[in-house]
Design an enzyme around this catalytic site. Structure first.
Site, PDB file in Angstrom:
ATOM      1  N   ASP A  23       0.875  -1.111   0.102  1.00  0.00           N
ATOM      2  CA  ASP A  23       0.000  -0.164   0.018  1.00  0.00           C
ATOM      3  C   ASP A  23       0.937   1.278  -0.103  1.00  0.00           C
ATOM      4  O   ASP A  23       2.176   0.965   0.294  1.00  0.00           O
ATOM      5  CB  ASP A  23      -0.611  -0.117   1.188  1.00  0.00           C
ATOM      6  CG  ASP A  23      -1.614   1.210   1.459  1.00  0.00           C
ATOM      7  OD1 ASP A  23      -2.312   1.728   0.682  1.00  0.00           O
ATOM      8  OD2 ASP A  23      -1.553   1.824   2.525  1.00  0.00           O
ATOM      9  N   ASP A  25      -0.113   5.246   0.454  1.00  0.00           N
ATOM     10  CA  ASP A  25      -0.376   6.116   1.935  1.00  0.00           C
ATOM     11  C   ASP A  25      -0.444   5.780   2.931  1.00  0.00           C
ATOM     12  O   ASP A  25      -1.214   4.794   3.227  1.00  0.00           O
ATOM     13  CB  ASP A  25      -1.878   6.780   1.558  1.00  0.00           C
ATOM     14  CG  ASP A  25      -1.843   7.686   0.317  1.00  0.00           C
ATOM     15  OD1 ASP A  25      -2.765   8.238  -0.444  1.00  0.00           O
ATOM     16  OD2 ASP A  25      -0.823   8.350  -0.183  1.00  0.00           O
TER      17      ASP A  25
HETATM   18  O1  LIG Z   1      -9.219   7.878  -1.464  1.00  0.00           O
HETATM   19  C1  LIG Z   1      -8.426   8.038  -0.168  1.00  0.00           C
HETATM   20  O2  LIG Z   1      -8.921   8.100   0.761  1.00  0.00           O
HETATM   21  C2  LIG Z   1      -6.962   7.722  -0.414  1.00  0.00           C
HETATM   22  O3  LIG Z   1      -6.500   8.020  -1.722  1.00  0.00           O
HETATM   23  C3  LIG Z   1      -6.602   6.089   0.312  1.00  0.00           C
HETATM   24  O4  LIG Z   1      -6.873   6.203   1.286  1.00  0.00           O
HETATM   25  C4  LIG Z   1      -5.169   5.996  -0.160  1.00  0.00           C
HETATM   26  O5  LIG Z   1      -4.943   4.807  -0.493  1.00  0.00           O
HETATM   27  P1  LIG Z   1      -3.937   3.969  -0.100  1.00  0.00           P
HETATM   28  O6  LIG Z   1      -2.453   4.312  -0.905  1.00  0.00           O
HETATM   29  O7  LIG Z   1      -3.734   4.166   1.450  1.00  0.00           O
HETATM   30  O8  LIG Z   1      -4.499   2.772  -0.550  1.00  0.00           O
HETATM   31 MG   LIG Z   2      -2.955   3.318   2.993  1.00  0.00          MG
END
Ligand SMILES: O=C(O)[C@H](O)[C@H](O)COP(=O)(O)O
Ligand SMILES: [Mg+2]
Length: 293
Positions: A23, A25
């Site tokens: 992952d 974020d």
């Molecule tokens: O849509 C959102 O909330 C963010 O883009 C999502 O939480 C981030 O994505 P991750 O890289 O953690 O899957």
């Molecule tokens: Mg994430």
């Protein structure tokens, strides 16, 4: 759930798997800030010949833009290793829905959705075109060509976008309603802020209608695509994420082991709480703790 505490436990973890699904974020970075030590830990996995894939629910950027973000952070990556909820949404519209060429998609979201849909030959409107629109008394003109509304994380969301999405979904018979992902929040700049799932709520509430599809994790679309494309062995594959109800559930549903890191959304208290039903195989404070001293 097992915490990876000692050097031996962490080394054993790394040696156990060939394929590492990351992952982004909350694991690799927070907004525009790389999480300290991630670069070194990633380099060590690469030096051990591990297969690395990036699996993000963030639909604000195209895979090309994510590739640039990774490379700007000094993280080695290639386009075919990157999977995003915008990419999964484009694949769904193209390969599952067979979205007709005479139709177009209205986007409440950012250029990542536009670019990935356009790359599949799907026409779009909305997104950044309406980023600065001010809603006034002008009625929203009919646009019978809009055959779907796609909603994702939109840092420029506004009333015009909501009014257009609502109007097309209400007026256009058979207009599809799709979310790129359902994350209610996401971590950035040391805060936790509303995510794609929360951006979509006003439309869900106003229409009293649930979307027909939510493509990001924990939905299995991206995992199925990765397994099909790379013929990975589930027992040699691990998902590393910061969010229980997307990343860890994604791995658990897919029958692969999971590592939860505490640098993003999930706190140790939430994860260990007896009310938590989504349990990772392992957990560790940060991915960077996997790097050797
Ligand atoms: O849509 C959102 O909330 C963010 O883009 C999502 O939480 C981030 O994505 P991750 O890289 O953690 O899957
Ligand atoms: Mg994430």
């Amino acid at each position: 759930m097992k915490e990876l505490v000692t050097r031996e436990e962490r080394k054993e973890f790394i040696d156990k798997f060939d394929n590492f699904l990351f992952d982004c974020d909350g694991v690799l970075w927070e907004g525009t800030k790389l999480i300290p030590g991630v670069e070194k830990a990633m380099e060590e996995l690469r030096s051990k010949g591990k297969n690395i894939y990036f699996v993000t629910n963030n639909s604000t950027k195209s895979r090309k833009s994510f590739l640039k973000k990774l490379q700007d952070f000094g993280i080695q990556a290639s386009l075919h290793e990157i999977f995003s909820s915008a990419f999964a949404t484009a694949a769904y519209l193209k390969q599952v829905v067979h979205f007709p060429p005479e139709k177009k998609v209205y986007i409440v979201g950012m250029e990542g959705i536009r670019d990935e849909l356009n790359a599949e030959g799907i026409r779009t409107c909305g997104a950044e075109e309406d980023a600065h629109a001010v809603f006034d008394s002008e009625p929203i003109p009919d646009d019978p060509e809009v055959g779907a509304v796609v909603i994702g994380l939109d840092l420029h969301v506004n009333y015009t976008k909501y009014a257009k999405a609502f109007t097309y979904l209400k007026r256009n018979p058979g207009c599809r309603f799709i979310l790129t992902n359902g994350d209610t929040t996401f971590p950035t700049h040391g805060m936790i802020v509303p995510g794609a799932g929360s951006i979509a709520m006003p439309i869900i509430k106003a229409l009293n209608r649930e979307p027909e599809a939510v493509l990001g994790k924990p939905a299995q679309n991206m995992l199925e695509t990765i397994f099909a494309e790379y013929d990975l062995q589930p027992c040699k594959t691990v998902m590393i994420g910061d969010r229980l109800d997307t990343d860890i559930d994604f791995g658990n549903q897919g029958g692969i082991e999971t590592l939860c890191v505490l640098t993003g959304i999930t706190t140790k208290e939430e994860m260990l709480s007896p009310t938590n039903k989504i349990k990772p195989t392992y957990y560790i404070p940060s991915f960077s703790d996997l790097a050797s001293e």
